[in-house]
Design a protein around this motif. Structure first.
Motif, PDB file in Angstrom:
ATOM      1  N   ASN A  76       8.414 -54.835 -28.291  1.00 13.14           N
ATOM      2  CA  ASN A  76       9.182 -55.509 -29.338  1.00 13.14           C
ATOM      3  C   ASN A  76      10.581 -54.929 -29.459  1.00 13.14           C
ATOM      4  O   ASN A  76      11.571 -55.655 -29.593  1.00 13.14           O
ATOM      5  N   ALA A  77      10.658 -53.611 -29.415  1.00 13.05           N
ATOM      6  CA  ALA A  77      11.961 -52.962 -29.516  1.00 13.05           C
ATOM      7  C   ALA A  77      12.862 -53.379 -28.358  1.00 13.05           C
ATOM      8  O   ALA A  77      14.064 -53.619 -28.540  1.00 13.05           O
ATOM      9  N   ALA A  78      12.289 -53.487 -27.163  1.00 10.06           N
ATOM     10  CA  ALA A  78      13.066 -53.871 -25.983  1.00 10.06           C
ATOM     11  C   ALA A  78      13.710 -55.237 -26.168  1.00 10.06           C
ATOM     12  O   ALA A  78      14.879 -55.449 -25.804  1.00 10.06           O
ATOM     13  N   GLU A  79      12.968 -56.169 -26.740  1.00 10.37           N
ATOM     14  CA  GLU A  79      13.488 -57.525 -26.929  1.00 10.37           C
ATOM     15  C   GLU A  79      14.685 -57.541 -27.869  1.00 10.37           C
ATOM     16  O   GLU A  79      15.598 -58.364 -27.725  1.00 10.37           O
ATOM     17  N   GLN A  80      14.710 -56.626 -28.831  1.00  9.33           N
ATOM     18  CA  GLN A  80      15.764 -56.647 -29.835  1.00  9.33           C
ATOM     19  C   GLN A  80      17.121 -56.231 -29.282  1.00  9.33           C
ATOM     20  O   GLN A  80      18.153 -56.547 -29.879  1.00  9.33           O
ATOM     21  N   PHE A  81      17.149 -55.547 -28.155  1.00  5.69           N
ATOM     22  CA  PHE A  81      18.425 -55.130 -27.584  1.00  5.69           C
ATOM     23  C   PHE A  81      19.118 -56.241 -26.806  1.00  5.69           C
ATOM     24  O   PHE A  81      20.316 -56.151 -26.538  1.00  5.69           O
ATOM     25  N   ILE A  82      18.383 -57.260 -26.434  1.00  4.10           N
ATOM     26  CA  ILE A  82      18.925 -58.298 -25.554  1.00  4.10           C
ATOM     27  C   ILE A  82      19.362 -59.493 -26.391  1.00  4.10           C
ATOM     28  O   ILE A  82      18.547 -60.120 -27.068  1.00  4.10           O
ATOM     29  N   ILE A  83      20.665 -59.770 -26.355  1.00  4.98           N
ATOM     30  CA  ILE A  83      21.198 -60.859 -27.169  1.00  4.98           C
ATOM     31  C   ILE A  83      21.869 -61.897 -26.277  1.00  4.98           C
ATOM     32  O   ILE A  83      22.373 -61.586 -25.203  1.00  4.98           O
ATOM     33  N   GLU A  84      21.842 -63.129 -26.750  1.00  9.60           N
ATOM     34  CA  GLU A  84      22.486 -64.244 -26.057  1.00  9.60           C
ATOM     35  C   GLU A  84      23.517 -64.831 -27.010  1.00  9.60           C
ATOM     36  O   GLU A  84      23.178 -65.386 -28.044  1.00  9.60           O
ATOM     37  N   ARG A  85      24.788 -64.680 -26.631  1.00  8.74           N
ATOM     38  CA  ARG A  85      25.855 -65.156 -27.512  1.00  8.74           C
ATOM     39  C   ARG A  85      27.059 -65.581 -26.677  1.00  8.74           C
ATOM     40  O   ARG A  85      27.424 -64.900 -25.731  1.00  8.74           O
ATOM     41  N   ASN A  86      27.638 -66.697 -27.054  1.00  9.25           N
ATOM     42  CA  ASN A  86      28.820 -67.215 -26.372  1.00  9.25           C
ATOM     43  C   ASN A  86      28.598 -67.349 -24.868  1.00  9.25           C
ATOM     44  O   ASN A  86      29.481 -67.047 -24.057  1.00  9.25           O
ATOM     45  N   GLY A  87      27.405 -67.797 -24.513  1.00  8.46           N
ATOM     46  CA  GLY A  87      27.101 -68.058 -23.116  1.00  8.46           C
ATOM     47  C   GLY A  87      26.813 -66.835 -22.276  1.00  8.46           C
ATOM     48  O   GLY A  87      26.676 -66.936 -21.055  1.00  8.46           O
ATOM     49  N   LYS A  88      26.692 -65.661 -22.913  1.00  3.93           N
ATOM     50  CA  LYS A  88      26.431 -64.425 -22.168  1.00  3.93           C
ATOM     51  C   LYS A  88      25.148 -63.773 -22.670  1.00  3.93           C
ATOM     52  O   LYS A  88      24.817 -63.834 -23.850  1.00  3.93           O
ATOM     53  N   THR A  89      24.453 -63.134 -21.733  1.00  9.80           N
ATOM     54  CA  THR A  89      23.263 -62.366 -22.083  1.00  9.80           C
ATOM     55  C   THR A  89      23.595 -60.897 -21.891  1.00  9.80           C
ATOM     56  O   THR A  89      23.966 -60.466 -20.792  1.00  9.80           O
ATOM     57  N   GLY A 148      21.012 -39.615 -34.415  1.00  9.42           N
ATOM     58  CA  GLY A 148      21.782 -40.664 -33.766  1.00  9.42           C
ATOM     59  C   GLY A 148      21.295 -42.031 -34.179  1.00  9.42           C
ATOM     60  O   GLY A 148      20.760 -42.222 -35.278  1.00  9.42           O
ATOM     61  N   CYS A 149      21.472 -43.025 -33.307  1.00 10.76           N
ATOM     62  CA  CYS A 149      20.995 -44.377 -33.592  1.00 10.76           C
ATOM     63  C   CYS A 149      19.471 -44.373 -33.750  1.00 10.76           C
ATOM     64  O   CYS A 149      18.771 -43.673 -33.025  1.00 10.76           O
ATOM     65  N   ILE A 150      18.992 -45.190 -34.676  1.00 15.28           N
ATOM     66  CA  ILE A 150      17.546 -45.215 -34.937  1.00 15.28           C
ATOM     67  C   ILE A 150      16.784 -45.931 -33.835  1.00 15.28           C
ATOM     68  O   ILE A 150      15.575 -45.737 -33.674  1.00 15.28           O
ATOM     69  N   SER A 151      17.474 -46.771 -33.069  1.00 16.78           N
ATOM     70  CA  SER A 151      16.834 -47.535 -32.003  1.00 16.78           C
ATOM     71  C   SER A 151      17.820 -47.665 -30.849  1.00 16.78           C
ATOM     72  O   SER A 151      18.842 -48.333 -30.975  1.00 16.78           O
ATOM     73  N   GLN A 152      17.511 -46.995 -29.727  1.00 16.02           N
ATOM     74  CA  GLN A 152      18.470 -46.903 -28.618  1.00 16.02           C
ATOM     75  C   GLN A 152      17.894 -47.569 -27.374  1.00 16.02           C
ATOM     76  O   GLN A 152      16.762 -47.295 -26.970  1.00 16.02           O
ATOM     77  N   ALA A 153      18.705 -48.416 -26.737  1.00 17.41           N
ATOM     78  CA  ALA A 153      18.231 -49.214 -25.605  1.00 17.41           C
ATOM     79  C   ALA A 153      17.701 -48.363 -24.462  1.00 17.41           C
ATOM     80  O   ALA A 153      16.594 -48.581 -23.968  1.00 17.41           O
ATOM     81  N   TRP A 154      18.492 -47.374 -24.024  1.00 11.99           N
ATOM     82  CA  TRP A 154      18.038 -46.639 -22.845  1.00 11.99           C
ATOM     83  C   TRP A 154      16.908 -45.670 -23.164  1.00 11.99           C
ATOM     84  O   TRP A 154      16.190 -45.254 -22.265  1.00 11.99           O
ATOM     85  N   ILE A 157      23.098 -56.537 -23.312  1.00 14.97           N
ATOM     86  CA  ILE A 157      22.256 -55.506 -23.911  1.00 14.97           C
ATOM     87  C   ILE A 157      23.077 -54.743 -24.950  1.00 14.97           C
ATOM     88  O   ILE A 157      24.156 -54.225 -24.646  1.00 14.97           O
ATOM     89  N   ILE A 158      22.565 -54.703 -26.170  1.00  9.86           N
ATOM     90  CA  ILE A 158      23.159 -53.874 -27.218  1.00  9.86           C
ATOM     91  C   ILE A 158      22.667 -52.442 -26.990  1.00  9.86           C
ATOM     92  O   ILE A 158      21.461 -52.203 -26.876  1.00  9.86           O
TER      93      ILE A 158
END
Length: 654
Positions: A283-296, A632-638, A298-299
């Motif tokens: 679930n956490a992994a999905e939250q980092f991936i965003i689709e906006r302005n035609g681009k996909t 640091g950040c509470i949820s980090q992609a890498w 990773i936050i």
């Protein structure tokens, strides 16, 4: 009376924990849409950071950054003529008012966050759902007991400011409103996205603009920043509860109130449960991936990081391949990054005119990500045809020289850096001076460089590109000897961290481990073993890998204080979970299946993190000293990507 379900969930906090403010305000949640919008706050709904808010989303017409639009709803319930204030705020001086946490009986973070309240003799629940593919937060209230009359009052506290800033009372604010079906529309400033606050039931709206002063964000004060701001409430939204369920929506478009319940339930059915450690990571992994302005994209991390080129290439395999098994998503993310390549480099941060290309390693991590994608999809024969030109452009840019004094020396090593810049992942800067400048030939950069060359030659062989092979094979053959001569010390028993002319830095850092973790390694198996042994002895902890050995006089075991103090510790002993991905690559490459139990044990050590700091996710960093306090950040992609990658490796090797 209906009873609250007592079966324990994987992530659950009871009343004794929730009334303990010092305990529960240190635990935070984040929920996102795939559009880049998100909500984040503490377990109590008490905002302790300027980054906290119920409705946060990018504002392209303002500055492209993410902005806090709605800080909180500041709601109350009136049931059988008894009024209870459910909100919780901290004001200047550490004053809490109101203290809505006293009504909390339980918090459960399963499919979505659910709060269980008891007010007087009445029990009710509050469920928060962020829409997956639209900018909409829906809150569902369910009264579990029979009542004669009940209503909710919402006094939305609005910010309309960038996440890195704070707002204060001003004369520019637009205090007007528009009526929409069962709700109101607000827009405090020009160029902002309007917000629509609507209920599933008819509302009684009382317009009465009023500033609330001196909200205090404790975590900002702890981090050495300004931590006080003013928020405005434009009016009270009063809703009578006709049945036992009430829905409240915050969105960027109006909605038919009759559809809110339907949308909530349809979205809920599409959400994956967080009923296990692995499901939380997925679930956490999905939250980092965003689709906006035609681009996909990773936050890099919530709540304050945006997209980072380096982080994207390091984390993309773990977030999209591994146990997630979405190879097409991996390719889409990689391809979207290619459109922003310049002089062989990728943006470190930002995009377009705001892009900064100060990362020597991001393009080299691109090769590693492509290598992982090719191996996972068994598509090696297609790689050169589709990516060969990009690969050649990057390699030639490094060989011929690019920005920031990135260049190949006559001996084939990559040199990078100059006064006042930090180009590797250890990039903390204080007062214009890098803490770990590492100017010269960095060990992991040259390990990644060799891997990139050899991978390119491998792909060129499959495509029968003799011209490329003949141009690069001589360098590939001579490189290992040069690498060993430059970085290896038989006396020290490990590799130098970086070399600049006659100076060799032998601080024990994880960068040498990265260099020996790759599929193509310019060093012998024996030296790989010694590097991994040194890593295990001085850098490995149960929550990641330290950035500097505790035996070093410059070691800092705690990450705390103001920004300068924190940055001084960021890569001087602070522990990073993401480094476990290359570490496990190295261990499994050298020791094979005998290392599997060891790696699996590391993976499950993080199970305890699911109820700590960033609930159901993995943080950015921890202290280097026990008990490895998260920070640091509470949820980090890498960080999340590394653990999913470990799980996949273990399963594959088994």
């Amino acid at each position: 009376m209906q009873k609250i379900i007592t079966k324990m969930s994987y992530i659950e906090f009871d009343k004794t924990e929730l009334v303990n403010i010092p305990f529960s305000k240190k635990k935070e949640i984040v929920r996102c849409s795939r559009t880049g919008a998100f909500a984040t706050t503490t377990l109590l709904g008490l905002n302790t950071r300027k980054y906290h808010g119920l409705f946060i989303l990018p504002q392209e017409k303002v500055d492209g950054e993410r902005h806090v639009l709605v800080s909180s709803l500041n709601e109350s319930i009136v049931i059988d003529d008894m009024e209870f204030h459910l909100g919780m705020h901290q004001y200047r001086g550490g004053v809490y008012d109101p203290k809505g946490n006293k009504y909390l009986q339980k918090f459960v973070a399963d499919t979505i966050p659910v709060y269980y309240f008891r007010v007087g003799r009445f029990n009710f629940t509050k469920e928060l759902l962020f829409s997956d593919h639209s900018e909409r937060l829906i809150i569902k209230y369910t009264i579990l007991d029979d009542f004669e009359s009940a209503s909710f009052q919402f006094q939305p506290l609005l910010a309309f400011r960038q996440i890195h800033q704070l707002t204060h009372k001003n004369d520019q604010v637009n205090t007007n409103f528009d009526t929409v079906q069962n709700g109101v529309k607000y827009c405090l400033y020009d160029n902002y996205t309007p917000i629509y606050l609507q209920s599933s039931e008819n509302i009684d709206y009382q317009h009465n603009p009023n500033w609330y002063y001196n909200f205090e964000y404790e975590e900002e004060l702890n981090r050495g920043y300004d931590g006080h701001e003013d928020l405005i409430n434009l009016g009270s939204i009063n809703v009578s509860v006709k049945s036992k369920e009430l829905y409240f929506s915050i969105g960027t478009e109006p909605i038919d109130p009759q559809d809110i319940a339907k949308i909530f339930n349809e979205e809920l059915n599409g959400h994956r449960s967080r009923n296990s450690f692995l499901h939380c990571l997925q679930n956490a992994a999905e939250q980092f991936i965003i689709e906006r302005n035609g681009k996909t994209q990773i936050i890099a991390g919530y709540p304050w990081f945006g997209r980072w080129g380096r982080d994207t290439f390091i984390s993309v395999a773990g977030l999209t391949l591994s146990v997630v098994n979405k190879p097409q998503l991996c390719k889409t993310i990689i391809d979207d990054m290619l459109s922003e390549m310049k002089d062989g480099l990728f943006p470190n941060i930002g995009s377009g005119d705001q892009a900064a290309y100060n990362s020597v390693d991001a393009p080299l991590w691109f090769f590693r990500a492509l290598q992982q994608y090719a191996s996972y999809t068994h598509s090696e024969k297609k790689i050169w045809k589709e990516y060969g030109q990009v690969m050649k452009d990057i390699l030639n840019a490094y060989r011929n020289g690019s920005m920031y004094n990135i260049k190949m020396l006559e001996n084939g090593l990559i040199y990078a850096g100059k006064e006042g810049v930090a180009l590797t992942w250890m990039d903390a800067v204080v007062d214009g001076k890098p803490i770990t400048p590492r100017t010269g030939c960095a060990v992991e950069i040259n390990g990644l460089w060799y891997n990139a060359i050899q991978f390119s030659i491998e792909m060129a062989h499959l495509a029968k590109d003799r011209v490329f092979i003949e141009a690069w094979e001589p360098l590939a053959k001579s490189f290992p000897a040069t690498f060993k001569e430059t970085f290896w010390s038989k006396e020290m028993g490990y590799l130098a961290d970086f070399v600049n002319g006659d100076y060799k830095n032998f601080q024990v850092r994880p960068n040498m481990m990265i260099a020996v973790s790759l599929p193509y390694v310019p060093i012998s198996e024996k030296i790989r073993q010694l590097v991994l042994k040194k890593t295990c002895e001085e850098l490995l902890t149960e929550k990641g890998i330290r950035t500097l050995s505790p035996n070093d006089p410059e070691y800092k075991g705690h990450y705390q204080g103001n920004q300068a103090e924190r940055d001084a510790a960021y890569h001087q002993g602070t522990c990073w979970p993401w480094l476990l991905a290359p570490f496990s690559d190295g261990m499994l490459a050298v020791y094979g299946k005998t290392a599997v139990p060891f790696i699996e044990n590391i993976f499950y050590k993080f199970d305890s993190c699911m109820k700590d700091y960033g609930i159901s996710s993995i943080c950015e960093i921890t202290d280097g000293d026990p008990p490895f306090k998260p920070n640091g950040c509470i949820s980090q992609a890498w960080s999340v990507a590394a653990l999913l990658y470990l799980k996949w490796q273990v399963d594959r090797m088994k």
